[in-house]
Scaffold this motif. Structure first.
Motif, PDB file in Angstrom:
ATOM      1  N   THR A  36       0.834  -1.206   0.000  1.00 40.19           N
ATOM      2  CA  THR A  36       0.000   0.000   0.000  1.00 40.19           C
ATOM      3  C   THR A  36       0.868   1.255   0.000  1.00 40.19           C
ATOM      4  O   THR A  36       0.627   2.190  -0.771  1.00 40.19           O
ATOM      5  CB  THR A  36      -0.937   0.005   1.224  1.00 40.19           C
ATOM      6  OG1 THR A  36      -1.771  -1.153   1.170  1.00 40.19           O
ATOM      7  CG2 THR A  36      -1.780   1.258   1.282  1.00 40.19           C
ATOM      8  N   SER A  39       2.564   1.754  -3.383  1.00 41.22           N
ATOM      9  CA  SER A  39       1.589   2.251  -4.356  1.00 41.22           C
ATOM     10  C   SER A  39       1.291   3.731  -4.133  1.00 41.22           C
ATOM     11  O   SER A  39       1.203   4.514  -5.092  1.00 41.22           O
ATOM     12  CB  SER A  39       0.306   1.422  -4.253  1.00 41.22           C
ATOM     13  OG  SER A  39      -0.657   1.876  -5.154  1.00 41.22           O
ATOM     14  N   ASP A  40       1.137   4.121  -2.878  1.00 44.30           N
ATOM     15  CA  ASP A  40       0.892   5.531  -2.560  1.00 44.30           C
ATOM     16  C   ASP A  40       2.060   6.410  -3.012  1.00 44.30           C
ATOM     17  O   ASP A  40       1.855   7.488  -3.572  1.00 44.30           O
ATOM     18  CB  ASP A  40       0.664   5.727  -1.058  1.00 44.30           C
ATOM     19  CG  ASP A  40      -0.647   5.146  -0.566  1.00 44.30           C
ATOM     20  OD1 ASP A  40      -1.511   4.786  -1.408  1.00 44.30           O
ATOM     21  OD2 ASP A  40      -0.805   5.035   0.672  1.00 44.30           O
ATOM     22  N   GLU A  42       4.269   5.752  -5.369  1.00 38.78           N
ATOM     23  CA  GLU A  42       4.283   5.805  -6.830  1.00 38.78           C
ATOM     24  C   GLU A  42       3.229   6.761  -7.357  1.00 38.78           C
ATOM     25  O   GLU A  42       3.485   7.530  -8.286  1.00 38.78           O
ATOM     26  CB  GLU A  42       4.078   4.412  -7.430  1.00 38.78           C
ATOM     27  CG  GLU A  42       5.312   3.541  -7.330  1.00 38.78           C
ATOM     28  CD  GLU A  42       5.100   2.151  -7.903  1.00 38.78           C
ATOM     29  OE1 GLU A  42       3.938   1.759  -8.175  1.00 38.78           O
ATOM     30  OE2 GLU A  42       6.117   1.444  -8.067  1.00 38.78           O
ATOM     31  N   SER A  43       2.044   6.728  -6.761  1.00 38.22           N
ATOM     32  CA  SER A  43       0.972   7.641  -7.174  1.00 38.22           C
ATOM     33  C   SER A  43       1.359   9.098  -6.953  1.00 38.22           C
ATOM     34  O   SER A  43       0.942   9.979  -7.703  1.00 38.22           O
ATOM     35  CB  SER A  43      -0.318   7.334  -6.405  1.00 38.22           C
ATOM     36  OG  SER A  43      -0.816   6.069  -6.751  1.00 38.22           O
ATOM     37  N   ALA A  44       2.155   9.336  -5.928  1.00 46.57           N
ATOM     38  CA  ALA A  44       2.617  10.693  -5.626  1.00 46.57           C
ATOM     39  C   ALA A  44       3.844  11.071  -6.446  1.00 46.57           C
ATOM     40  O   ALA A  44       4.345  12.187  -6.341  1.00 46.57           O
ATOM     41  CB  ALA A  44       2.917  10.820  -4.135  1.00 46.57           C
ATOM     42  N   GLY A  45       4.350  10.135  -7.245  1.00 46.51           N
ATOM     43  CA  GLY A  45       5.510  10.412  -8.082  1.00 46.51           C
ATOM     44  C   GLY A  45       6.843  10.359  -7.364  1.00 46.51           C
ATOM     45  O   GLY A  45       7.843  10.877  -7.853  1.00 46.51           O
ATOM     46  N   GLN A  47       9.504   8.094  -6.630  1.00 45.67           N
ATOM     47  CA  GLN A  47      10.081   6.786  -6.940  1.00 45.67           C
ATOM     48  C   GLN A  47      11.089   6.331  -5.884  1.00 45.67           C
ATOM     49  O   GLN A  47      11.187   5.148  -5.578  1.00 45.67           O
ATOM     50  CB  GLN A  47      10.733   6.802  -8.324  1.00 45.67           C
ATOM     51  CG  GLN A  47      11.098   5.437  -8.840  1.00 45.67           C
ATOM     52  CD  GLN A  47       9.912   4.470  -8.890  1.00 45.67           C
ATOM     53  OE1 GLN A  47       8.786   4.847  -9.198  1.00 45.67           O
ATOM     54  NE2 GLN A  47      10.160   3.217  -8.565  1.00 45.67           N
TER      55      GLN A  47
END
Length: 78
Positions: A36, A39-40, A42-45, A47
């Motif tokens: 989780t 994923s969060d 990555e969604s926020a950019g 890396q």
């Protein structure tokens, strides 16, 4: 009230098998949590942070697999 780390003092179950089962569950739970968080990130950019959580997830999964193997061997012995 004194905060005591689990090792039998809290539950009254000072038992190496209990500890092994608890450790296995915690590793599995942490691996799911890291998915989780990764994923969060990555969604926020982010890396860099996603890679950290991915590495942590891998280590937790590795700990769970080692513990599950040990638990299986011990169950087969009894």
């Amino acid at each position: 009230m004194m905060n005591v780390a689990e090792g039998g003092e809290v539950t009254g179950t000072k038992d190496k098998n209990y500890d092994l089962i608890w450790f296995t569950e915690q590793c599995l739970s942490n691996a799911l949590r890291m998915e989780t968080y990764r994923s969060d990130a990555e969604s926020a950019g982010d890396q860099e942070l996603a890679e950290l959580f991915s590495m942590a997830q891998h280590e937790s999964a590795k700990g769970a697999e080692l513990a599950k193997g040990l638990l299986a061997r011990r169950l087969n012995q009894s």
